[in-house]
Write a protein that holds these residues in place. Structure first.
Motif, PDB file in Angstrom:
ATOM      1  N   SER A 288     -34.964 -10.155 -10.566  1.00  0.00           N
ATOM      2  CA  SER A 288     -35.539 -11.288 -11.295  1.00  0.00           C
ATOM      3  C   SER A 288     -35.780 -12.499 -10.414  1.00  0.00           C
ATOM      4  O   SER A 288     -36.352 -13.485 -10.873  1.00  0.00           O
ATOM      5  CB  SER A 288     -34.617 -11.684 -12.454  1.00  0.00           C
ATOM      6  N   GLY A 289     -35.296 -12.441  -9.172  1.00  0.00           N
ATOM      7  CA  GLY A 289     -35.589 -13.535  -8.248  1.00  0.00           C
ATOM      8  C   GLY A 289     -34.444 -14.504  -8.027  1.00  0.00           C
ATOM      9  O   GLY A 289     -34.677 -15.661  -7.677  1.00  0.00           O
ATOM     10  N   ALA A 290     -33.209 -14.045  -8.178  1.00  0.00           N
ATOM     11  CA  ALA A 290     -32.068 -14.972  -8.056  1.00  0.00           C
ATOM     12  C   ALA A 290     -32.012 -15.634  -6.683  1.00  0.00           C
ATOM     13  O   ALA A 290     -31.750 -16.839  -6.583  1.00  0.00           O
ATOM     14  CB  ALA A 290     -30.765 -14.228  -8.347  1.00  0.00           C
ATOM     15  N   VAL A 291     -32.257 -14.858  -5.641  1.00  0.00           N
ATOM     16  CA  VAL A 291     -32.159 -15.454  -4.302  1.00  0.00           C
ATOM     17  C   VAL A 291     -33.284 -16.462  -4.078  1.00  0.00           C
ATOM     18  O   VAL A 291     -33.067 -17.546  -3.522  1.00  0.00           O
ATOM     19  CB  VAL A 291     -32.145 -14.357  -3.221  1.00  0.00           C
ATOM     20  N   GLU A 292     -34.486 -16.124  -4.554  1.00  0.00           N
ATOM     21  CA  GLU A 292     -35.589 -17.097  -4.443  1.00  0.00           C
ATOM     22  C   GLU A 292     -35.223 -18.395  -5.163  1.00  0.00           C
ATOM     23  O   GLU A 292     -35.468 -19.491  -4.660  1.00  0.00           O
ATOM     24  CB  GLU A 292     -36.886 -16.530  -5.066  1.00  0.00           C
ATOM     25  N   LEU A 293     -34.612 -18.264  -6.339  1.00  0.00           N
ATOM     26  CA  LEU A 293     -34.240 -19.472  -7.084  1.00  0.00           C
ATOM     27  C   LEU A 293     -33.180 -20.261  -6.325  1.00  0.00           C
ATOM     28  O   LEU A 293     -33.289 -21.479  -6.169  1.00  0.00           O
ATOM     29  CB  LEU A 293     -33.742 -19.105  -8.487  1.00  0.00           C
ATOM     30  N   LEU A 294     -32.145 -19.565  -5.844  1.00  0.00           N
ATOM     31  CA  LEU A 294     -31.073 -20.264  -5.128  1.00  0.00           C
ATOM     32  C   LEU A 294     -31.601 -20.960  -3.877  1.00  0.00           C
ATOM     33  O   LEU A 294     -31.083 -22.005  -3.475  1.00  0.00           O
ATOM     34  CB  LEU A 294     -29.959 -19.275  -4.753  1.00  0.00           C
TER      35      LEU A 294
ATOM     36  N   THR B 260     -25.505 -10.875   0.930  1.00  0.00           N
ATOM     37  CA  THR B 260     -24.303 -11.300   0.204  1.00  0.00           C
ATOM     38  C   THR B 260     -24.675 -12.006  -1.111  1.00  0.00           C
ATOM     39  O   THR B 260     -24.071 -11.750  -2.160  1.00  0.00           O
ATOM     40  CB  THR B 260     -23.460 -12.250   1.077  1.00  0.00           C
ATOM     41  N   LEU B 261     -25.684 -12.891  -1.034  1.00  0.00           N
ATOM     42  CA  LEU B 261     -26.115 -13.583  -2.255  1.00  0.00           C
ATOM     43  C   LEU B 261     -26.667 -12.593  -3.267  1.00  0.00           C
ATOM     44  O   LEU B 261     -26.442 -12.730  -4.480  1.00  0.00           O
ATOM     45  CB  LEU B 261     -27.170 -14.641  -1.926  1.00  0.00           C
ATOM     46  N   GLU B 262     -27.383 -11.602  -2.770  1.00  0.00           N
ATOM     47  CA  GLU B 262     -27.905 -10.577  -3.679  1.00  0.00           C
ATOM     48  C   GLU B 262     -26.757  -9.857  -4.374  1.00  0.00           C
ATOM     49  O   GLU B 262     -26.802  -9.607  -5.587  1.00  0.00           O
ATOM     50  CB  GLU B 262     -28.758  -9.567  -2.905  1.00  0.00           C
TER      51      GLU B 262
ATOM     52  N   LEU C 120     -26.129 -22.825   1.317  1.00  0.00           N
ATOM     53  CA  LEU C 120     -25.994 -21.390   1.063  1.00  0.00           C
ATOM     54  C   LEU C 120     -25.311 -20.650   2.221  1.00  0.00           C
ATOM     55  O   LEU C 120     -24.558 -19.702   1.997  1.00  0.00           O
ATOM     56  CB  LEU C 120     -27.372 -20.764   0.775  1.00  0.00           C
ATOM     57  N   GLY C 121     -25.553 -21.091   3.454  1.00  0.00           N
ATOM     58  CA  GLY C 121     -24.899 -20.440   4.595  1.00  0.00           C
ATOM     59  C   GLY C 121     -23.388 -20.536   4.482  1.00  0.00           C
ATOM     60  O   GLY C 121     -22.661 -19.537   4.647  1.00  0.00           O
ATOM     61  N   ASP C 122     -22.909 -21.725   4.170  1.00  0.00           N
ATOM     62  CA  ASP C 122     -21.459 -21.921   4.020  1.00  0.00           C
ATOM     63  C   ASP C 122     -20.926 -21.141   2.821  1.00  0.00           C
ATOM     64  O   ASP C 122     -19.808 -20.611   2.849  1.00  0.00           O
ATOM     65  CB  ASP C 122     -21.148 -23.406   3.831  1.00  0.00           C
ATOM     66  N   ILE C 123     -21.728 -21.100   1.767  1.00  0.00           N
ATOM     67  CA  ILE C 123     -21.293 -20.385   0.563  1.00  0.00           C
ATOM     68  C   ILE C 123     -21.136 -18.896   0.854  1.00  0.00           C
ATOM     69  O   ILE C 123     -20.146 -18.260   0.451  1.00  0.00           O
ATOM     70  CB  ILE C 123     -22.305 -20.628  -0.585  1.00  0.00           C
ATOM     71  N   VAL C 124     -22.093 -18.350   1.589  1.00  0.00           N
ATOM     72  CA  VAL C 124     -22.025 -16.926   1.943  1.00  0.00           C
ATOM     73  C   VAL C 124     -20.783 -16.668   2.795  1.00  0.00           C
ATOM     74  O   VAL C 124     -20.036 -15.698   2.560  1.00  0.00           O
ATOM     75  CB  VAL C 124     -23.314 -16.508   2.685  1.00  0.00           C
ATOM     76  N   ASP C 125     -20.540 -17.538   3.774  1.00  0.00           N
ATOM     77  CA  ASP C 125     -19.348 -17.358   4.622  1.00  0.00           C
ATOM     78  C   ASP C 125     -18.076 -17.398   3.781  1.00  0.00           C
ATOM     79  O   ASP C 125     -17.158 -16.588   3.968  1.00  0.00           O
ATOM     80  CB  ASP C 125     -19.292 -18.462   5.685  1.00  0.00           C
ATOM     81  N   ALA C 126     -18.020 -18.369   2.860  1.00  0.00           N
ATOM     82  CA  ALA C 126     -16.825 -18.499   2.026  1.00  0.00           C
ATOM     83  C   ALA C 126     -16.645 -17.284   1.128  1.00  0.00           C
ATOM     84  O   ALA C 126     -15.524 -16.779   0.954  1.00  0.00           O
ATOM     85  CB  ALA C 126     -16.921 -19.771   1.177  1.00  0.00           C
ATOM     86  N   LEU C 127     -17.740 -16.811   0.584  1.00  0.00           N
ATOM     87  CA  LEU C 127     -17.661 -15.648  -0.312  1.00  0.00           C
ATOM     88  C   LEU C 127     -17.164 -14.420   0.454  1.00  0.00           C
ATOM     89  O   LEU C 127     -16.306 -13.673  -0.029  1.00  0.00           O
ATOM     90  CB  LEU C 127     -19.029 -15.384  -0.945  1.00  0.00           C
TER      91      LEU C 127
END
Lengths: 176, 551
Positions: free
Chosen positions: A35-41, A2-4, A52-59
């Motif tokens: 470019s590594g967005a998930v690694e950065l996050l 989801t973050l990706e 991030l877990g809550d953010i993914v659920d909300a998204l």
């Protein structure tokens, strides 16, 4: 995943494989994900890692609402945001980051760090990122440093007068 | 009252307002302690690196508020370490501004003429230099040529940079590893140290309280070296005089938090904040047209492709700095470089069919990054910023370990401010889009609000107690012995880069602060030369000193 998909909406890139679901393939070349967005996050210094877990659920919750509003049938084999067509991912991110959204702070932060992964490779030493062909810095055309890892531009000026100075300039070189 | 460490003068912050105070008071004989919330880095520590945790994130502070984001320094030397070192003086009409209060904002004692000797003092101390056209970078040259093409003038700006040492690396926001930028680390601060001042990094002042002897107790937290969200200790120091110079984003917060112990603050503390009317436009230059229209070419045969090369703003256009124009219609334009990240995220795609600041079209815009030219506008805003209740500590709730926080500033631009931005945007468009030279869009204000690298006026000087927190000597009204000498003391937007004006006002405040210290029993006198011993600046201001002290 989801973050990706979110990061790929901010700076889109080409699919990593034919069955890549997170990256929509909306643009040529590597995007935020490559470019590594998930690694950065996920870097603790950013300050979002534990959320991030809550953010993914909300998204994904917002994606389901968006799909319902627009009568979209989502493929249940991937998270709802990933299942959204790219244009709908884009529209949803516009809404989430828009001035009227209650939780815009979190979505703006996620967008800013996705962008930073691409534009600055903030999870890597810049010189090493360039050496490794970081997609974002390569897209910008960010120049390589000198051999000692430091940037210098000895060629920097047209070296000629290109405009008249303001007639009221004072002796100190300031406006009057 | 428990015992605490004692000093004569406690200085909060080590940017221009703090460093100048520390130097003059220490050189005059006072015991001085400087508390700085950020780390103490020097040239070898300044990295060319965007990695989180490098100097870029250690010494820089980005606070997102409601409608306004503030960028500022967070280190010993404050803004002078991270800034672009453009040092113009404010034009004369600025001192006559009324803003929206219906009367002159500045104290009646201050005009460009009366401030000029103090400008001279700072210009000698740093020093400030004028640039020639051979110093002007490609981006500055392109902007100058575009101005000329549009029938305008353009000036190389005065700078606090040793151009012979400068490598045009454009890493100024990370601190200058070549010591080409004449930050306070090279002049006032080492001179203050030589006179016995102490500087304590990672000490973030939280609040003040009053002691029975009429002095103040300054309460601080010690901040973790790496994770600025964490505190590793706390303490307090007693002082006879307090000089607040924590920056316009922090000084009013410290005072608001101190109200419970100090009593009511003047109503202008935390009000009348100005973002210096700042605005950015990004132009995407058509390289071929630039060659045809402006006759520009580089040695390698290219025309420009030089966005990355340089050292911040080097050329300004001052045609709209005309005192005959109505207020809110006057502004200056400067070519500028912001590094990727800050410099790319808010740039918008001209004629976008989809989102303007992210997505497919934005990526295509970024592909042309080497042909970008960023134009910085400084207009007259309406002092509409207000600070809400202070956060638990510091001036923001820190989100990331370093750099990023959420602060209490609220800024909803008035029609006056919006009008100035629209007028200046139109001029930028006229210059840069003329005959197909480039395409231009202003940065979006919809993501992090408006933004400023020059926060001002949140605790300002003035003659009217209702609309100014400080008297014209920078003393906090109704709280004798507390002085404010940073950008928060500047009454309003300056239409140019404010660093030299902040510094000149701080210099001008020193005789009054020294006199106040004397009245509180401190053995100190005013009259130090420039940090390197030069004396012409001092000679210029000495005749003015009697007018700046209250007996």
């Amino acid at each position: 995943m989801t973050l990706e998909a979110f990061a790929d909406t901010i700076v889109p890139g080409e699919k990593r494989s034919v069955d890549d679901r997170a990256v929509a393939g909306a643009a040529a070349g590597g995007g935020a994900v490559a470019s590594g967005a998930v690694e950065l996050l996920e870097t603790p210094a950013v300050g979002l890692a534990t959320a991030l877990g809550d953010i993914v659920d909300a998204l994904n919750g917002h994606a389901l609402e968006h799909a319902a509003e627009h009568g979209l049938a989502l493929d249940g084999s991937v998270p709802p945001f990933v299942a959204l067509p790219f244009a709908h991912r884009t529209a949803l991110v516009q809404t989430l980051t828009g001035p009227a959204h209650q939780q815009r702070d979190i979505w703006v932060a996620l967008a800013l760090f996705s962008n930073m992964a691409f534009d600055t490779a903030a999870h890597l030493h810049t010189a090493e990122a360039i050496e490794a062909g970081h997609p974002g810095l390569a897209t910008l055309g960010f120049a390589k440093p000198d051999a000692d890892g430091v940037w210098r531009f000895p060629d920097y000026s047209y070296r000629r007068q290109l405009a008249n100075v303001h007639p009221n300039t004072t002796a100190s070189g300031s406006p009057a | 009252m428990s015992s605490a460490e004692r000093t004569d003068v406690l200085v909060v912050g080590s940017g221009f307002g703090g460093a100048i105070a520390a130097y003059h008071l220490a050189a005059g004989g006072a015991r001085v302690v400087v508390l700085e919330r950020g780390p103490w880095l020097t040239a070898d520590d300044f990295d060319h690196d965007y990695l989180l945790g490098s100097s870029y994130t250690r010494i820089f502070d980005f606070v997102v508020g409601d409608g306004m984001s503030l960028l500022g320094g967070n280190c010993v030397g404050g803004g002078s370490v991270v800034f672009f070192a453009a040092m113009p003086r404010a034009p004369g009409f600025v001192f006559e501004r009324k803003g929206s209060i219906g009367r002159r904002m500045w104290p009646s004692t201050l005009t460009r003429d009366t401030l000029d000797p103090w400008y001279d003092r700072v210009a000698e101390a740093l020093p400030v230099s004028q640039q020639g056209w051979a110093d002007v970078t490609y981006s500055g040259g392109l902007f100058a040529a575009a101005c000329d093409h549009a029938g305008r003038t353009a000036n190389p700006v005065p700078v606090a940079i040793d151009t012979a040492r400068c490598t045009n690396c454009n890493w100024m926001m990370s601190g200058c590893r070549f010591d080409a930028k004449r930050s306070l680390l090279l002049n006032y601060l080492p001179a203050a140290l030589a006179h016995g001042a102490q500087i304590r990094p990672m000490h973030e002042v939280q609040r003040l309280s009053r002691n029975d002897d009429g002095g103040y107790r300054v309460h601080y937290n010690v901040i973790d070296d790496e994770d600025y969200r964490a505190q590793t200790g706390c303490g307090a120091i007693d002082a006879k005089i307090v000089v607040l110079a924590a920056g316009a984003g922090a000084t009013p917060v410290i005072l608001q938090r101190s109200e419970a112990t100090l009593g009511a603050m003047p109503s202008a503390v935390g009000r009348y904040f100005s973002g210096n009317g700042e605005r950015l436009n990004t132009a995407i230059v058509n390289e071929e047209r630039a060659g045809e229209l402006l006759g520009l070419s580089r040695a390698d045969g290219s025309v420009y492709t030089a966005n990355q090369i340089g050292r911040g703003p080097v050329v300004a256009s001052w045609d709209n700095l005309d005192g005959a124009l109505p207020e809110f219609s006057r502004f200056s334009l400067e070519q500028l470089y912001f590094p990727p990240g800050f410099g790319t995220i808010l740039a918008q795609v001209p004629d976008a069919a989809g989102p303007t600041w992210f997505g497919v079209e934005k990526k295509e815009l970024v592909r042309r990054w080497r042909s970008w030219l960023t134009i910085f506008t400084m207009t007259e805003d309406d002092n509409e910023g207000v600070f809400g209740p202070p956060p638990p500590t510091g001036n923001a709730v820190r989100i990331s370990q370093q750099m990023l926080g959420r602060g209490p500033i609220r800024y909803h631009p008035t029609a006056n401010t919006l009008g100035g931005w629209a007028e200046s945007d139109a001029v930028v468009r006229d210059i840069m889009e003329r005959d197909g030279l480039a395409r231009v869009m202003p940065w979006t204000n919809d993501v992090v609000g408006a933004y400023t690298v020059h926060p001002l006026a949140s605790c300002r000087i003035g003659d009217d107690p209702r609309t100014s927190a400080l008297d014209d000597r920078h003393e906090l009204r109704n709280h004798p012995g507390i002085f404010v000498t940073d950008g928060s003391a500047v009454p309003g937007a300056l239409t140019v880069n404010p660093a030299l004006t902040i510094a000149a006002l701080a210099e001008r405040a020193m005789p009054g602060i020294v006199r106040a210290a004397q009245q509180r029993g401190v053995n100190v006198r005013y009259g130090a030369p420039a940090p390197d011993g030069a004396t012409s600046g001092r000679s210029g201001v000495l005749p003015l000193v009697p007018t700046l002290v209250h007996e």
